[in-house]
Every structure is written in structure tokens, then in C-alpha cells.
Design a protein around this motif. Structure first.
Motif, PDB file in Angstrom:
ATOM      1  N   PHE A 236       0.690  -1.431   0.068  1.00  0.00           N
ATOM      2  CA  PHE A 236       0.017  -0.036   0.032  1.00  0.00           C
ATOM      3  C   PHE A 236       0.720   1.226   0.271  1.00  0.00           C
ATOM      4  N   ILE A 237       0.897   1.669  -0.920  1.00  0.00           N
ATOM      5  CA  ILE A 237       1.403   3.530  -1.268  1.00  0.00           C
ATOM      6  C   ILE A 237       0.877   4.514  -1.189  1.00  0.00           C
ATOM      7  N   TRP A 238      -0.434   4.656  -1.425  1.00  0.00           N
ATOM      8  CA  TRP A 238      -1.262   5.563  -0.832  1.00  0.00           C
ATOM      9  C   TRP A 238      -2.456   5.877  -1.247  1.00  0.00           C
ATOM     10  N   LEU A 239      -3.544   7.074  -0.807  1.00  0.00           N
ATOM     11  CA  LEU A 239      -5.276   6.987  -1.638  1.00  0.00           C
ATOM     12  C   LEU A 239      -4.929   8.692  -1.607  1.00  0.00           C
ATOM     13  N   THR A 240      -6.208   8.929  -2.249  1.00  0.00           N
ATOM     14  CA  THR A 240      -6.302   9.239  -3.362  1.00  0.00           C
ATOM     15  C   THR A 240      -8.280   9.733  -2.877  1.00  0.00           C
ATOM     16  N   HIS A 241      -9.032  10.944  -3.408  1.00  0.00           N
ATOM     17  CA  HIS A 241     -10.075  11.351  -2.819  1.00  0.00           C
ATOM     18  C   HIS A 241     -11.000  11.904  -3.509  1.00  0.00           C
ATOM     19  N   THR A 242     -11.735  12.165  -4.243  1.00  0.00           N
ATOM     20  CA  THR A 242     -12.597  13.310  -5.005  1.00  0.00           C
ATOM     21  C   THR A 242     -13.856  12.893  -4.336  1.00  0.00           C
TER      22      THR A 242
ATOM     23  N   PHE B  62      -2.203   0.431  -4.523  1.00  0.00           N
ATOM     24  CA  PHE B  62      -1.351   0.169  -4.230  1.00  0.00           C
ATOM     25  C   PHE B  62       0.196   0.214  -4.973  1.00  0.00           C
ATOM     26  N   ASP B  63       1.501  -0.338  -4.831  1.00  0.00           N
ATOM     27  CA  ASP B  63       2.661  -0.730  -6.234  1.00  0.00           C
ATOM     28  C   ASP B  63       2.249  -1.736  -6.764  1.00  0.00           C
ATOM     29  N   THR B  64       2.184  -2.654  -6.811  1.00  0.00           N
ATOM     30  CA  THR B  64       1.755  -3.388  -7.781  1.00  0.00           C
ATOM     31  C   THR B  64       0.385  -4.595  -7.815  1.00  0.00           C
ATOM     32  N   ASN B  65      -0.295  -5.103  -8.726  1.00  0.00           N
ATOM     33  CA  ASN B  65      -0.949  -5.876  -8.591  1.00  0.00           C
ATOM     34  C   ASN B  65      -1.225  -7.263  -8.211  1.00  0.00           C
ATOM     35  N   ALA B  66      -0.243  -7.373  -7.309  1.00  0.00           N
ATOM     36  CA  ALA B  66       0.083  -8.489  -6.867  1.00  0.00           C
ATOM     37  C   ALA B  66       0.384  -8.277  -6.045  1.00  0.00           C
ATOM     38  N   SER B  67       0.218  -6.885  -5.255  1.00  0.00           N
ATOM     39  CA  SER B  67       0.430  -6.579  -3.936  1.00  0.00           C
ATOM     40  C   SER B  67      -0.861  -6.150  -3.409  1.00  0.00           C
ATOM     41  N   LEU B  68      -1.785  -5.500  -5.037  1.00  0.00           N
ATOM     42  CA  LEU B  68      -3.354  -5.769  -3.936  1.00  0.00           C
ATOM     43  C   LEU B  68      -4.066  -6.789  -4.004  1.00  0.00           C
TER      44      LEU B  68
ATOM     45  N   PHE C 122     -10.204   0.619  -5.096  1.00  0.00           N
ATOM     46  CA  PHE C 122      -8.370   0.104  -4.903  1.00  0.00           C
ATOM     47  C   PHE C 122      -8.222   0.258  -6.840  1.00  0.00           C
ATOM     48  N   ASN C 123      -6.844   0.652  -7.069  1.00  0.00           N
ATOM     49  CA  ASN C 123      -6.329   0.166  -7.738  1.00  0.00           C
ATOM     50  C   ASN C 123      -4.288   0.013  -7.799  1.00  0.00           C
ATOM     51  N   THR C 124      -3.762  -0.133  -8.987  1.00  0.00           N
ATOM     52  CA  THR C 124      -2.558  -0.078  -8.239  1.00  0.00           C
ATOM     53  C   THR C 124      -2.310   0.595  -9.426  1.00  0.00           C
ATOM     54  N   GLU C 125      -0.573   1.358  -8.929  1.00  0.00           N
ATOM     55  CA  GLU C 125       0.234   1.688  -9.961  1.00  0.00           C
ATOM     56  C   GLU C 125       0.891   1.425 -11.250  1.00  0.00           C
ATOM     57  N   GLU C 126       0.780   0.143 -11.203  1.00  0.00           N
ATOM     58  CA  GLU C 126       1.047  -0.685 -11.782  1.00  0.00           C
ATOM     59  C   GLU C 126      -0.081  -0.481 -13.456  1.00  0.00           C
TER      60      GLU C 126
ATOM     61  N   GLY D 252      -1.143   1.156 -13.839  1.00  0.00           N
ATOM     62  CA  GLY D 252      -0.906   2.794 -14.504  1.00  0.00           C
ATOM     63  C   GLY D 252      -2.383   4.284 -13.488  1.00  0.00           C
ATOM     64  N   PHE D 253      -2.072   3.604 -12.838  1.00  0.00           N
ATOM     65  CA  PHE D 253      -3.518   4.313 -12.189  1.00  0.00           C
ATOM     66  C   PHE D 253      -2.526   5.786 -11.677  1.00  0.00           C
ATOM     67  N   LYS D 254      -3.264   7.425 -12.386  1.00  0.00           N
ATOM     68  CA  LYS D 254      -2.639   8.570 -11.096  1.00  0.00           C
ATOM     69  C   LYS D 254      -4.020   9.261 -11.461  1.00  0.00           C
ATOM     70  N   PRO D 255      -3.375   9.992  -9.295  1.00  0.00           N
ATOM     71  CA  PRO D 255      -4.101  11.081  -9.091  1.00  0.00           C
ATOM     72  C   PRO D 255      -4.907  12.056  -9.758  1.00  0.00           C
TER      73      PRO D 255
END
Length: 103
Positions: free
Chosen positions: A30-36, A52-58, A94-98, A100-103
């Protein structure tokens, strides 16, 4: 932005920051969270994305029910500031940076 909306936004940010810092220590990957939020349709429009950093971590977090733990922690944090989420599972995604999720 009206003062009451700005205060509510600040309370949301502070509550989510606490959850985020705890989760970073407790949940691997887990690396961060955001909201709208759209305050004209609040609180049902509040959407919190846990990243999360990777799909495997999630996937590991989900296998160990840590996603449920995060949802509960967010729900409690929102409740403490007076925000009642009627369906917290719909307010938290839930999403991952792997992926391609960006805020």
C-alpha cells in the motif's frame, strides 16, 4: 469554496491522511490514497481510491482481507468527523500504480 465546505474538506483530508499513514505501515504494497467528492451530492459522491504498488500486492491484500480492513478504517475515520458512509464498499475503490493509476 464556502467556509463550511472548506472545513469539511480539510477534515476529510486529515482523517484520510491518518488512515493512509497507518496503512502504509501495516499493509505491504500500500502506498497512498486519494479522494474525489462533489459536495452537491455529499457524502454519497465521496470516492476514495486506495493505491498499491503492484497488482500482486493488491491481490495479496485482498487475499488477507486487508482491503476490508482499509474500508473499515476509512469508514471509522469518516464517522469520527461526522461523515456517515451508508455504503462504504461503494465509496472505497482499489487500484495500482502498475495498472497506470494516476491521481
Amino acid at each position: 469554496m464556502k467556509k463550511t465546505i472548506k472545513k469539511l474538506e480539510n477534515n476529510i483530508v486529515n482523517a484520510l491522511t491518518e488512515v493512509c499513514e497507518t496503512a502504509k505501515d501495516d499493509i505491504d504494497g500500500f502506498i497512498w490514497l486519494t479522494h474525489t467528492v462533489d459536495f452537491s451530492n455529499f457524502p454519497s459522491s465521496l470516492l476514495i481510491t486506495c493505491v498499491f504498488d503492484t497488482n500482486a500486492s493488491l491481490n495479496n491484500a485482498k487475499a488477507e482481507a486487508q482491503d476490508t480492513q482499509l474500508i473499515k478504517a476509512i469508514h471509522k475515520a469518516m464517522f469520527r468527523i461526522g461523515v456517515v458512509l451508508k455504503r462504504p464498499k461503494h465509496n472505497v475503490t482499489f487500484n495500482t500504480e502498475e495498472a497506470g493509476f494516476k491521481p
